[in-house]
Scaffold this motif. Structure first.
Motif: not given
Length: 382
Positions: A68-84
């Motif tokens: 998910a995304h919000s103005s205070a969230s960690p960078d989603g691209f980095t999180v996605a790469d970690q999951i994958l």
């Protein structure tokens, strides 16, 4: 049509008991560190917890998890790469707000993830319904403007993904000269799209491969499917559909309702804290308004769609639940499938425990879908 199940990712552990010390407000990241019944505990980014949560989803049979995304969230691209990187087959539905990263760069970022993890990344377009949250990242445009920008953004993204020769683009918001990407997805990256306003339906009808709805009663979902299909038809598009729900299953219906009432009690206790932690205003979002309208009509819709959490939280996002035994909840999920829904985004109130528990629901739904498909394909006796 195969049924796709999507769960939810989080980088920070949730204490459902409330006994852990909550993270300080400055360290919270909105949706991904809070639930209606639990407190965020420890650092905002906990790599070990994210890996454990992702693997739990994979083991339970989920196809993807939403970042998910919000103005205070960690960078989603980095999180996605970690999951994958730390799972074998689990995909990621990565939420992205147009307007903060150029569409050519965003397209290459998604294509690069796809190159390292083929077929496992999808784009969830979140145009943004909360003016205050947009302003925190420096965007002061109004909603109609944001949807026009999203339309233009997605035109450029698809050109960057698909063009084998340099391309030009002259849009209302973006101009590109000789745009070209050396990395392009081998197969199309699915575009998911959310929003309940007229602008959302207009733009989503043009671009969405999957159009996402919050968990409305069956009649509401049927109505929305008709609206989106009508908006998509002039462009020759035939989108699939997703519904987001919060299942509360148990061995028996009575046990499920016991847990539901406890969740409601904790939610009411934390209502003020939740609004402060989420720091979001859903009052102008048509999707939230629709959920509140249904909640005002009654606590339970259809067989077991429960609206009390939506009512208590002001319909802050995905907040309607299905309550019952595992078999009953699976039956209700299949009612949405019968309407033409092929993606079920299900997340609970205890992220890790529910991700593990939902494997039972997923198995029941998939078994019934497979049995129905076999029955349809069976030859008719002469």
């Amino acid at each position: 049509m195969p049924i796709e199940f999507i769960g939810i990712a989080a980088t920070q552990e949730i204490s459902e008991s409330g006994s852990a010390t909550p993270a300080p407000a400055s360290a919270r990241d909105g949706v991904s560190t809070q639930t209606e019944t639990g407190h965020a505990a420890g650092p905002v980014v906990q790599p070990g917890y994210l890996r454990e949560l992702a693997r739990a989803h994979e083991e339970s049979g989920f196809d993807r998890v939403l970042v998910a995304h919000s103005s205070a969230s960690p960078d989603g691209f980095t999180v996605a790469d970690q999951i994958l990187t730390h799972t074998d087959r689990l995909g990621v539905l990565l939420a992205h707000r147009p307007g903060f990263v150029s569409p050519t760069l965003a397209a290459r970022k998604f294509a690069t993830l796809d190159a390292f993890h083929p077929g496992r990344i999808a784009l969830h377009v979140i145009t943004g319904g909360d003016d205050a949250d947009q302003a925190r990242d420096g965007d002061f445009s109004d909603k109609p403007t944001r949807y026009r920008r999203t339309d233009d953004f997605l035109d450029v993204v698809r050109k960057e993904w698909n063009s084998t020769q340099p391309f030009d683009h002259d849009g209302e918001f973006y101009r590109v000269r000789a745009g070209f990407s050396a990395v392009r997805p081998a197969a199309p990256i699915p575009v998911y799209f959310g929003g309940a306003s007229e602008d959302a339906v207009r733009v989503g009808g043009r671009h969405a491969d999957v159009y996402a709805f919050w968990g409305e009663p069956l009649a509401g979902i049927a109505e929305r499917i008709r609206e989106v299909r009508a908006a998509a038809a002039p462009y020759g598009r035939d989108p699939r559909f997703s519904v987001s729900l919060r299942p509360i299953p148990a061995a028996t219906e009575a046990e499920a309702w016991q847990r539901a009432r406890e969740i409601l009690r904790l939610t009411k206790e934390r209502a003020g804290e939740i609004r402060k932690a989420f720091n979001l205003d859903h009052a102008e979002q048509r999707g939230s308004q629709r959920l509140l309208e249904y909640a005002a009509q009654g606590e339970i819709h259809d067989k077991r769609l429960w609206t009390e959490i939506a009512k208590t939280t002001g319909a802050a996002g995905n907040s309607t639940a299905l309550v019952g035994s595992y078999e009953q909840v699976a039956e209700s999920l299949l009612d949405y499938v019968a309407l033409g829904v092929s993606t079920l985004l299900i997340r609970g109130f205890a992220p890790l425990a529910d991700a593990r528990d939902y494997g039972t629901l997923i198995g029941l739904v998939r078994a019934e879908v497979a049995e129905s498909a076999e029955a349809e394909e069976a030859p008719v006796p002469a």
